[in-house]
Write an enzyme that holds these catalytic residues in place. Structure first.
Site, PDB file in Angstrom:
ATOM      1  CB  SER A   1      -0.696   0.171   1.107  1.00  0.00           C
ATOM      2  OG  SER A   1      -1.274  -1.036   1.496  1.00  0.00           O
TER       3      SER A   1
ATOM      4  N   GLY B   1      -5.937  -3.516  -7.748  1.00  0.00           N
ATOM      5  CA  GLY B   1      -7.280  -3.176  -6.828  1.00  0.00           C
ATOM      6  C   GLY B   1      -6.776  -2.098  -6.314  1.00  0.00           C
TER       7      GLY B   1
ATOM      8  NE  ARG C   1     -10.412  -7.611  -6.439  1.00  0.00           N
ATOM      9  CZ  ARG C   1      -9.783  -7.163  -5.925  1.00  0.00           C
ATOM     10  NH1 ARG C   1      -8.783  -6.930  -6.299  1.00  0.00           N
ATOM     11  NH2 ARG C   1     -10.240  -6.499  -4.373  1.00  0.00           N
TER      12      ARG C   1
ATOM     13  CB  SER D   1     -12.639   0.817   1.022  1.00  0.00           C
ATOM     14  OG  SER D   1     -12.532   0.575  -0.214  1.00  0.00           O
TER      15      SER D   1
ATOM     16  CG  ASP E   1      -5.090  -7.310   2.557  1.00  0.00           C
ATOM     17  OD1 ASP E   1      -6.389  -7.235   1.835  1.00  0.00           O
ATOM     18  OD2 ASP E   1      -4.564  -5.843   2.257  1.00  0.00           O
TER      19      ASP E   1
ATOM     20  CE  LYS F   1     -10.650  -7.047   0.734  1.00  0.00           C
ATOM     21  NZ  LYS F   1     -10.145  -5.200   0.372  1.00  0.00           N
TER      22      LYS F   1
ATOM     23  NE  ARG G   1      -7.646 -12.487  -0.938  1.00  0.00           N
ATOM     24  CZ  ARG G   1      -6.419 -11.139  -0.309  1.00  0.00           C
ATOM     25  NH1 ARG G   1      -6.811 -10.909   0.629  1.00  0.00           N
ATOM     26  NH2 ARG G   1      -6.393 -11.489  -1.504  1.00  0.00           N
TER      27      ARG G   1
ATOM     28  NE  ARG H   1      -3.194 -10.000   0.534  1.00  0.00           N
ATOM     29  CZ  ARG H   1      -1.528  -9.291   0.513  1.00  0.00           C
ATOM     30  NH1 ARG H   1      -0.598  -9.756   1.227  1.00  0.00           N
ATOM     31  NH2 ARG H   1      -1.540  -7.991   0.078  1.00  0.00           N
TER      32      ARG H   1
HETATM   33  C1  S3P Z   1      -6.203  -1.778  -0.156  1.00  0.00           C
HETATM   34  C2  S3P Z   1      -6.832  -1.018   0.823  1.00  0.00           C
HETATM   35  C3  S3P Z   1      -7.751  -2.582   0.518  1.00  0.00           C
HETATM   36  C4  S3P Z   1      -6.372  -4.094   1.277  1.00  0.00           C
HETATM   37  C5  S3P Z   1      -5.220  -3.949  -0.089  1.00  0.00           C
HETATM   38  C6  S3P Z   1      -4.760  -2.318  -0.331  1.00  0.00           C
HETATM   39  C7  S3P Z   1      -4.310  -0.390  -0.450  1.00  0.00           C
HETATM   40  O1  S3P Z   1      -8.393  -2.242   0.243  1.00  0.00           O
HETATM   41  O2  S3P Z   1      -7.735  -5.172   1.387  1.00  0.00           O
HETATM   42  O3  S3P Z   1      -4.562  -5.114  -0.495  1.00  0.00           O
HETATM   43  O4  S3P Z   1      -3.271   0.087  -0.035  1.00  0.00           O
HETATM   44  O5  S3P Z   1      -5.845   0.615  -0.064  1.00  0.00           O
HETATM   45  P1  S3P Z   1     -10.119  -1.521   0.444  1.00  0.00           P
HETATM   46  O6  S3P Z   1      -9.879  -0.777   0.140  1.00  0.00           O
HETATM   47  O7  S3P Z   1     -10.615  -3.083  -0.703  1.00  0.00           O
HETATM   48  O8  S3P Z   1     -10.508  -2.863   1.895  1.00  0.00           O
END
Ligand code: S3P
Length: 434
Positions: free
Chosen positions: A27, A98, A126, A171, A319, A346, A350, A393
């Site tokens: 992230s 994502g 997604r 999120s 995660d 995800k 999962r 994962r």
């Molecule tokens: C992330 C936010 C999370 C996480 C993803 C990374 C990010 O997703 O599951 O692996 O870097 O902002 P969500 O915002 O869909 O919860």
């Protein structure tokens, strides 16, 4: 499954011993490229995660005219300023990521040019409405499959107005997409979420000099400030450390020192959960790096017990549930996971993926619910053949389950592991005593 599937068998181990250096946080690595590009001057990033997801972000910015050099140890971003991006000459391929597609959709909404975002077969399934709907409310023009609910997404950037948005889900991707759009909006952009999701964007916006205010689970961004290039040291990813934490807990005699792990409180749900299950995890040498807290984690084999997991801890461990489900499969009693519906959208579903795979390697009773699952632990797992569903994962969780199994586990395709953790199998083999 990828077109060229890479099957892999992980044998059982006698024990696990040694020190593991975890690669950079995914992230934070994404955000360092994004903000470094939007800053004026140079941003130097060390311990950048060289995973496919982060290369997707890097390539997107290169395609918008940002010079980014990678020496192998340091990534240097030559920032172009908040208004310096150029129209990309081709579709931006976000791969499996994502974070890339959702954050970029927000950022691109405020540009004065046209762009198209797409990704792999998993990403194209997604949900994107969670970002396109509030961005449209800000004035964004976004087209896409299913009326802008699925990628590919085509963004015709233009004038945006700030909104106050009450997000129905916690999120960080939704929050960060709107924060990035907020850098281009007239007036304030305010996002509230039901519980606080990871706050790396808030920290990094502030670090680069953006106008950002936080209170509780609300963040407000205002446009107008110049961002300034920074030196960033990316902490190790606690989501990657989680596999070694669980491995250290479930393998008899194991003792691992996991070095340089980010322990931002919005990410440490996995520590709370595993400790509540009886896991012996000790935080050592707590320190701060580039505005993020970091520690070394010492983990030792422990007798685990089943617990109930739900509520505010869920987004703080979102995660880590595939790895946590492996710990639960070897804990005494039943672990119940609820309030985790997000796991169904995800990289793969999962809940379904782990239920199917844990059964395939000899777990106790597993029951799925819409927003979670219950797992009754057994003494040892038999092992067997499992499917990664193209999800990094899922693949890594089953690899650590293999360590504590009688016969080992064959995973149908592990090519996905390189999206977030290149070198995972080598690191695991390096601490395995067979
Ligand atoms: C992330 C936010 C999370 C996480 C993803 C990374 C990010 O997703 O599951 O692996 O870097 O902002 P969500 O915002 O869909 O919860």
């Amino acid at each position: 499954m990828h077109e060229h599937a890479t099957p892999h068998t992980v044998p059982p181990v006698k024990t696990l011993q040694g020190t593991v250096a975890i690669p950079g946080d995914k992230s934070i690595s994404h955000r360092s490229i994004m903000l470094g590009s939007l800053a004026t001057g140079i941003t130097r990033i060390t311990n950048f995660l060289r995973g496919e997801d982060n290369f997707a972000t890097m390539n997107a910015f290169r395609n918008m005219g940002v010079m980014i050099e990678d020496s192998g140890s340091v990534v240097t971003v030559h920032g172009v300023g908040v208004h310096g991006l150029q129209e990309p000459g081709d579709v931006l391929d976000c791969g499996n990521s994502g974070t890339t597609i959702r954050l970029m959709t927000g950022l691109l909404s405020g540009q004065s040019f046209f762009s198209v975002l797409t990704g792999d077969q998993y990403l194209r399934k997604r949900p994107m409405k969670r970002v396109t709907e509030p961005l449209r409310r800000m004035g964004a023009t976004i087209a896409g499959r299913g009326n802008g609910t699925l990628a590919p997404l085509a963004v015709s950037g233009g004038r945006l107005s700030g909104i106050t948005f009450q997000s129905p889900i916690a999120s960080a991707q939704v929050k960060s997409a709107l924060m990035l759009a907020g850098l281009y909006a007239d007036g304030a952009t305010t996002i509230s979420e039901p519980t606080l999701s990871r706050d790396h964007s808030e920290r990094m916006f502030r670090f680069f000099g953006a106008d950002v205010e936080t209170a509780d689970t609300t963040v407000t961004v205002r446009a107008g400030r110049e961002l300034h290039g920074q030196e960033i040291v990316v902490p190790g990813d606690i989501s990657s450390a989680a596999f070694f934490l669980v491995a250290g807990l479930i393998v008899p005699g194991a003792e691992l020192l996991i070095r340089n792990v980010g322990i931002n409180p919005t990410r440490t749900g996995v520590l709370d959960i595993l400790q509540q299950m009886g896991g012996d995890i000790v935080l050592q040498d707590q320190r701060e790096v580039s505005g993020e807290p970091v520690a070394d984690l010492l983990v030792r084999h422990s007798r685990l017990k089943g617990i109930e997991i739900g509520g505010d801890v869920v987004p703080r461990a979102i995660d880590e549930f595939p790895a946590i489900s492996v710990a639960a499969a070897l804990a005494e009693g039943t672990t119940v996971i609820k309030d985790a519906h997000e796991l169904r959208v995800k990289e793969t579903d999962r809940i379904a993926a782990m239920a199917q795979n844990l059964r395939a390697i000899g777990s106790g009773t597993i029951e799925e619910s819409e927003d979670g699952m219950s797992i009754t632990g057994v003494e040892t797992l038999r092992g067997g053949s499992v499917a990664s569903f193209g999800d990094h994962r899922i693949a890594m969780s089953l690899a650590i389950a293999a360590c504590a199994s009688r016969n080992g586990v064959t995973i149908d395709d592990v090519s996905c592991v390189s999206t977030s953790f290149p070198g995972f199998f080598e690191l695991l083999a390096g601490v395995s005593r067979v």
